[in-house]
Design a protein around this motif. Structure first.
Motif, PDB file in Angstrom:
ATOM      1  N   ASN A   3      14.406  22.298 -27.203  1.00  0.00           N
ATOM      2  CA  ASN A   3      13.435  22.268 -26.118  1.00  0.00           C
ATOM      3  C   ASN A   3      13.159  23.656 -25.562  1.00  0.00           C
ATOM      4  O   ASN A   3      12.031  23.966 -25.188  1.00  0.00           O
ATOM      5  N   SER A   6      10.893  25.567 -28.074  1.00  0.00           N
ATOM      6  CA  SER A   6       9.514  25.086 -28.019  1.00  0.00           C
ATOM      7  C   SER A   6       8.841  25.510 -26.706  1.00  0.00           C
ATOM      8  O   SER A   6       7.650  25.833 -26.693  1.00  0.00           O
ATOM      9  N   LYS A   7       9.610  25.556 -25.624  1.00  0.00           N
ATOM     10  CA  LYS A   7       9.059  25.988 -24.337  1.00  0.00           C
ATOM     11  C   LYS A   7       8.563  27.426 -24.414  1.00  0.00           C
ATOM     12  O   LYS A   7       7.443  27.740 -23.991  1.00  0.00           O
ATOM     13  N   TYR A   8       9.375  28.309 -24.988  1.00  0.00           N
ATOM     14  CA  TYR A   8       8.986  29.710 -25.050  1.00  0.00           C
ATOM     15  C   TYR A   8       7.921  29.974 -26.108  1.00  0.00           C
ATOM     16  O   TYR A   8       7.087  30.864 -25.932  1.00  0.00           O
ATOM     17  N   THR A  11       4.782  28.933 -24.407  1.00  0.00           N
ATOM     18  CA  THR A  11       4.452  29.946 -23.412  1.00  0.00           C
ATOM     19  C   THR A  11       3.821  31.166 -24.068  1.00  0.00           C
ATOM     20  O   THR A  11       2.837  31.714 -23.569  1.00  0.00           O
TER      21      THR A  11
END
Length: 77
Positions: A3, A6-8, A11
């Motif tokens: 997670n 995938s978040k970065y 972003t």
């Protein structure tokens, strides 16, 4: 961990899209106004679009990751 990655990545893609929009709305017309030679203007625009702006976005995301890891390790100790 999946997670966080995938978040970065999302972003980073978001920052690249925002930088591209800002480039075509503000930076490119400004460069065309101040640089009269078409070849120099094109080279400078491509340099800023394909090299400078992505590097800035990557530096921002790396800073965010370092800040997150620092908070994580400070909470452990």
């Amino acid at each position: 961990m999946k997670n966080i990655v995938s978040k970065y990545v999302l972003t980073l893609f978001g920052l690249l899209v925002v930088c591209t929009i800002i480039h075509f709305l503000a930076i490119a017309p400004t460069l065309e106004t101040f640089i009269l030679d078409d070849v120099c203007s094109g080279i400078l625009q491509m340099f800023s679009l394909f090299i400078a702006e992505p590097v800035i976005c990557v530096i921002i995301v790396v800073g965010m990751i370092n800040h997150q890891e620092k908070q994580y390790y400070d909470s452990i100790s």
